[in-house]
Design a protein around this motif. Structure first.
Motif, PDB file in Angstrom:
ATOM      1  N   GLN A 167     -26.550 -26.872  14.265  1.00 60.71           N
ATOM      2  CA  GLN A 167     -27.411 -25.757  13.501  1.00 60.71           C
ATOM      3  C   GLN A 167     -26.676 -24.721  12.560  1.00 60.71           C
ATOM      4  N   ASP A 168     -25.558 -24.083  13.592  1.00 62.52           N
ATOM      5  CA  ASP A 168     -24.635 -23.090  12.855  1.00 62.52           C
ATOM      6  C   ASP A 168     -24.010 -23.602  11.904  1.00 62.52           C
ATOM      7  N   ALA A 177     -25.899 -24.571   8.836  1.00 58.64           N
ATOM      8  CA  ALA A 177     -26.449 -23.284   8.141  1.00 58.64           C
ATOM      9  C   ALA A 177     -24.914 -22.758   7.310  1.00 58.64           C
ATOM     10  N   LEU A 209     -24.315 -24.958   4.143  1.00 54.94           N
ATOM     11  CA  LEU A 209     -25.354 -24.602   3.253  1.00 54.94           C
ATOM     12  C   LEU A 209     -24.804 -23.360   2.550  1.00 54.94           C
ATOM     13  N   LEU A 210     -24.579 -22.316   3.251  1.00 56.13           N
ATOM     14  CA  LEU A 210     -23.930 -21.221   2.646  1.00 56.13           C
ATOM     15  C   LEU A 210     -22.842 -21.155   1.779  1.00 56.13           C
TER      16      LEU A 210
END
Length: 95
Positions: free
Chosen positions: A52-53, A56, A59-60
């Motif tokens: 998940q990290d 994320a 995505l960033l």
């Protein structure tokens, strides 16, 4: 209503079932491939995080690219242009 096809896309070992237009399938699969490669690069660079990290962070990075390079091609577009250029070069070479 548009004809949508169901596809399962895999990012970071997890399947996501979505519905897309048939003509968009190749571009969507290429985008997923690029995203999954970026997640794997992050996984190799930063130990001790979970998927998940990494998703994320990916995505960033993508969102930052969109803001900072508004007039530039995104990674999916770059790969598509590269593929088209290679095909054109091949056809010119055969002529």
């Amino acid at each position: 209503m548009e004809d949508l096809i169901p596809v399962t896309l895999w990012i970071a070992g997890r399947g996501y079932r979505i519905r897309i237009r048939k003509e968009d399938e190749a571009a969507v699969r290429l985008a997923v491939k690029i995203a999954d490669e970026r997640v794997n690069e992050l996984r190799n660079s930063f130990a001790g995080k979970d998927d998940q990290d990494f998703i994320a962070m990916c995505l960033l990075m993508y969102a930052t690219d969109q803001v900072t390079e508004a007039n530039a091609l995104n990674p999916v577009q770059k790969e598509l242009v590269g593929n088209m250029t290679a095909k054109i070069d091949k056809l010119i070479g055969e002529g």
